[in-house]
Structures are given as C-alpha cells and as structure tokens.
Design a protein around this motif. Structure first.
Motif, PDB file in Angstrom:
ATOM      1  N   GLU A 238     -15.057  40.427 -14.947  1.00 54.01           N
ATOM      2  CA  GLU A 238     -16.030  41.503 -14.684  1.00 54.01           C
ATOM      3  C   GLU A 238     -15.947  41.198 -12.964  1.00 54.01           C
ATOM      4  O   GLU A 238     -16.067  41.455 -11.189  1.00 54.01           O
ATOM      5  CB  GLU A 238     -17.694  41.592 -14.024  1.00 54.01           C
ATOM      6  N   TYR A 240     -11.992  38.901 -10.021  1.00 54.16           N
ATOM      7  CA  TYR A 240     -10.468  39.366  -9.929  1.00 54.16           C
ATOM      8  C   TYR A 240     -10.317  39.005  -8.632  1.00 54.16           C
ATOM      9  O   TYR A 240     -10.845  38.618  -8.273  1.00 54.16           O
ATOM     10  CB  TYR A 240     -10.119  41.188 -10.562  1.00 54.16           C
ATOM     11  N   CYS A 248     -15.207  43.438 -10.578  1.00 53.73           N
ATOM     12  CA  CYS A 248     -14.475  44.691 -10.858  1.00 53.73           C
ATOM     13  C   CYS A 248     -16.016  45.663 -10.843  1.00 53.73           C
ATOM     14  O   CYS A 248     -16.773  44.875 -10.149  1.00 53.73           O
ATOM     15  CB  CYS A 248     -14.387  44.387 -12.286  1.00 53.73           C
ATOM     16  N   CYS A 253     -16.013  49.069 -15.671  1.00 53.63           N
ATOM     17  CA  CYS A 253     -15.390  48.527 -15.738  1.00 53.63           C
ATOM     18  C   CYS A 253     -15.833  47.866 -17.569  1.00 53.63           C
ATOM     19  O   CYS A 253     -17.262  47.876 -17.596  1.00 53.63           O
ATOM     20  CB  CYS A 253     -14.376  47.386 -15.539  1.00 53.63           C
ATOM     21  N   CYS A 257     -11.141  43.382 -15.698  1.00 57.74           N
ATOM     22  CA  CYS A 257      -9.970  43.652 -15.105  1.00 57.74           C
ATOM     23  C   CYS A 257      -9.240  43.384 -14.453  1.00 57.74           C
ATOM     24  O   CYS A 257      -8.322  41.711 -15.411  1.00 57.74           O
ATOM     25  CB  CYS A 257     -11.191  44.659 -13.851  1.00 57.74           C
ATOM     26  N   GLY A 262      -7.239  44.327  -9.986  1.00 61.53           N
ATOM     27  CA  GLY A 262      -8.696  44.699 -10.458  1.00 61.53           C
ATOM     28  C   GLY A 262      -8.697  46.383 -10.918  1.00 61.53           C
ATOM     29  O   GLY A 262      -9.957  46.350 -10.825  1.00 61.53           O
ATOM     30  N   GLN A 263      -7.743  46.742 -11.614  1.00 66.50           N
ATOM     31  CA  GLN A 263      -8.175  47.832 -12.137  1.00 66.50           C
ATOM     32  C   GLN A 263      -8.801  47.368 -13.846  1.00 66.50           C
ATOM     33  O   GLN A 263      -8.166  46.259 -14.083  1.00 66.50           O
ATOM     34  CB  GLN A 263      -6.714  48.288 -12.950  1.00 66.50           C
ATOM     35  N   CYS A 264      -9.490  48.017 -14.373  1.00 66.01           N
ATOM     36  CA  CYS A 264     -10.554  47.674 -15.038  1.00 66.01           C
ATOM     37  C   CYS A 264      -8.978  47.423 -16.257  1.00 66.01           C
ATOM     38  O   CYS A 264      -8.551  48.676 -17.062  1.00 66.01           O
ATOM     39  CB  CYS A 264     -10.789  49.333 -14.997  1.00 66.01           C
ATOM     40  N   ASN A 275      -9.109  52.408 -11.011  1.00 67.58           N
ATOM     41  CA  ASN A 275     -10.669  52.228 -11.042  1.00 67.58           C
ATOM     42  C   ASN A 275     -12.141  52.369 -12.022  1.00 67.58           C
ATOM     43  O   ASN A 275     -13.293  52.003 -12.106  1.00 67.58           O
ATOM     44  CB  ASN A 275     -11.327  51.345  -9.927  1.00 67.58           C
TER      45      ASN A 275
END
Length: 441
Positions: A238, A240, A248, A253, A257, A262-264, A275
C-alpha cells in the motif's frame, strides 16, 4: 720620577711578582703557581709551576683539573678526582651512577641534577634525556607525553598512541573517534564511525550523514540506504516511492502497487486501469475484468457482448450472442437469419423455424408446403399436402389424381372415387359396375 712610579706600581700591583721591570712595570718572573704579565693569573699545575707567558702547565695539572692551562675542573664524578689534561676524560672511571668520558652523564634510567631523578618506567628501554627526563626512545605501548607519564586512551586500536600528543596511531576501536579516540560515536551508528565521527553505517531504521534521520516506517524490514533513505528492501503493501512515503490507492489496489510509478499491482474485484480507478462493466461474468483495459476475462452475462460486455445483443436473440461479433447464439421463437432479423413464416407449425435459413423444423400448417411453408397446397387437396413436393395428402370429394387435378365422373359412389383410377370403389345400394353406372331392379 717616572721610573720610581712604575716601580711602585709593579711592586704593589701584584704580590706574586718576583722581579719587577722598572721600565715597563711588568713582572720579569712570577712566584710559583702564577702567570701573566703582572702575575695575576693562577695556575693549577703539578708542582705549582707554569709557563709565565701563557700559563701552560709543563708538568701537567693538579688532581681535579684539566685543559691547556689546567683552568677547567674535572667532573666531581670522576673516581679519585683525576682526569686527563687534554680533554677531561676521567682516567680512573666514573663514580657509581655516572657514565660517559667525562662522567657527566647519568646511567640509564636516571636524569636531573646529580641524576637524582628516575626516568619514567614507561620509557622504552628505560632511558631518558638527562636534562629533563624526556624519553628519547619513545614510550612503551599505552603511554605518551615527554616523560611518558600520560596514558593513551583505552579506545586506541592496539593500545598505542603518538608520544607527542596522544594521537591514536592505529585508529580507534569500534564506537569511538577523535585524535585520542575519546569521543563516542553516535548511538545510531553501526560498525563504528570514521575519525571525524561520521558513521560508517547506520543501525536498522536510520539514515543520513550521522544517521540522525529515521527511515520511513513503510520500508520493508525497516531498513533504508544510508545516503538518502531509499528503502532498499522495497515498500510495505500500500506504499510506493523511493522512501515509500506515498500511499497507493488503498480502496482499489490489492497487493500493493508499483514501487516507482504507484500503479496498482492488482485491482480489487470490479476495478481496472493504471490506478484501478475505472469500474469494470456490470455485465462481466463474475464481476472481474483485465486490469490493463477492462476486458471481461470470464466473458459476458447473457444478452451482452464486446471486450467490455458493454453492447447489448439483438432483442431477437435467445441465449445471448457471440462475445466477439454479437451474432445471436439462437433466435427467439419465430425469428431466423443473421442476427435473427427475419421472421419465420406464419405457416410454420408452432411458429418456429431453423435459424440459419428459416426452414420450418416442425412442418407446415395444413394447406402449405415448402422449406419455409410459404407455398399454398392445391385447393383440391384435403388435409394438406406433402411438405416437400406439395402433393395432396388427400383429395376433396369428387376429385382424384396425383394432385387431385381430375374430377370424379361417377355419381353413385358411397365414398369418393378412387384416388388413382377415378373409379368408384363402393357403390350405393342397388348400383353396380366400374363407375356404379348400372342399377339392379
């Protein structure tokens, strides 16, 4: 008068003058033990005699004196008080506690006036400088100072330090720093610190020049890079970023991520996109879709098609339609053709027909024939006709032939004439003959 005055001067100037020169006022000779122009200088010669002009002791010096004129005193430390005239060397050696050619040097381990002081026990080889006790060969390990009276720091590596100032030559023990290793490293250091106090490494959970900053609580295993706080073991779920300080999108998510973007890593059921901010179509089977583009992984609910199951099937479809093309899997009763756009013939039994071509699966209603039951039977037919050929099943009364195309000519038949021959099979009472043309009286 002048000569008289000179003579008086010569006589009264020095009692050691034996023969006064009236003209010059100088002594022609001196009493034994004296020399010089006016015999005012004393010799320390053997037998008291010395050369008048320069005081040279012809027969050597008295015991205890040396030099050309025996004006220098032998060292008090010479045995028997005697020394060599030319250089003061003690002929009979030195008294106990002294050494050297002139017996003016202290024995090893002593220094000061009359060698009354003892060199420090911490001097290497036990010796020191006579005048001040300075340890000329340095100090034993663990001591420093001119007289090696000061103790090196216990924190010096190997216990040794520089004599002049106590500087730890071999560095400090782990946990200490400074010239004398007398300052403790920061408690946040791991593996000690350098000579200036900068930590070699930080304990878990700390970073910065002197480990004064705390790693993010979101670092995995609590550790981070000393120079910049970068979480070396990644982030807790959770979070990043380099220091794992950005959260995140928790609600959408699942499983955290991407550390950098930060992309899940995965979306919760029903969401997709970088996201996970977009919602999967409600028409996806099981509610799930592909994270990258919303594609319904498990297909569409009945009645929908397309990658995202967001297009409804034709209303004439039965059992849904193709996921890709939208073509109906089957048609509702009464429809056929591509996408069930055509209506089955109303002459089909039960109203249904084959989807591909409209063929009436259950046959035709009475009075019609053909694949689609769209051709009417001959009007002379009774009970319909053959689905394929249109041949009458039966003929109406008074007709016969393959397709009931001929009219019966007999009139006295109980039933219709024969379908094939047109003759009467059974005549009414009292009539007989092929066509019941004869009457029995």
């Amino acid at each position: 008068m002048y000569e008289y005055c000179v003579l008086l001067y010569c006589i009264f100037a020095n009692e050691n003058c034996r023969n006064c020169d009236e003209r010059s006022g100088g002594c022609r000779s001196c009493t034994s033990g004296w020399f010089g122009y006016l015999c005012h200088q004393q010799c320390n010669c053997n037998d008291g005699g010395c050369r008048q002009e320069d005081g040279y002791c012809v027969n050597g010096c008295k015991v205890g004196w040396y030099g050309t004129n025996c004006q220098q005193q032998c060292s008090n430390n010479c045995n028997n008080g005697g020394c060599r005239q030319v250089n003061g060397y003690c002929i009979n050696g030195c008294k106990v506690g002294w050494y050297g050619t002139n017996c003016n040097d202290c024995v090893s381990g002593r220094y000061g006036t009359n060698c009354q002081q003892q060199c420090s026990n911490n001097c290497n080889d036990g010796g020191c400088r006579q005048v001040d006790g300075y340890c000329t060969n340095g100090c034993k390990v663990g001591w420093y100072g001119s007289n090696c009276q000061e103790q090196c720091s216990n924190n010096c590596n190997n216990g040794g330090c520089r004599q002049v100032d106590g500087y730890c030559n071999n560095g400090c023990k782990v946990g200490w720093y400074g010239d004398k290793c007398d300052t403790s490293c920061n408690q946040q250091c791991s593996g000690g610190c350098n000579r200036t106090g900068v930590c070699n490494g930080c304990i878990d959970g700390r970073y910065g020049i002197n480990c004064q900053q705390q790693c993010s609580n979101n670092c995995n295993n609590g550790g981070c890079r000393q120079v910049d706080g970068y979480c070396t073991n990644g982030c807790k779920v959770e979070w990043y970023g380099g220091t794992c300080d950005t959260s995140c999108l928790v609600d959408q998510c699942t499983g955290g991520c991407n550390r950098n973007t930060g992309q899940c890593s995965r979306c919760t059921q029903g969401y997709y996109g970088p996201n996970c901010q977009e919602q999967c179509s409600n028409n996806c089977n099981s509610g799930g879709c592909r994270q990258v583009d919303g594609y319904c992984n498990n297909g569409c609910k009945i009645g929908w098609y397309g990658d995202k199951c967001d297009t409804s099937c034709n209303q004439q479809c039965s059992g849904g339609c193709s996921r890709t093309t939208g073509v109906c899997n089957d048609c509702i009763n009464g429809r056929y053709g591509t996408n069930c756009r055509q209506q089955c013939s109303s002459n089909c039994n039960d109203g249904g027909c084959r989807q591909v071509d409209g063929y009436c699966n259950n046959g035709c209603k009475v009075g019609w024939y053909g694949d689609k039951c769209d051709t009417s039977c001959n009007q002379q037919c009774s009970g319909g006709c053959n689905k394929t050929t249109g041949v009458c099943n039966n003929c109406v009364f008074g007709r016969y032939g393959t397709n009931c195309q001929s009219a019966c000519t007999v009139t006295n038949c109980i039933s219709n004439c024969n379908r094939n021959t047109g003759q009467c099979d059974t005549c009414i009472l009292k009539w007989y003959g092929t066509n019941c043309e004869n009457y029995l009286f």
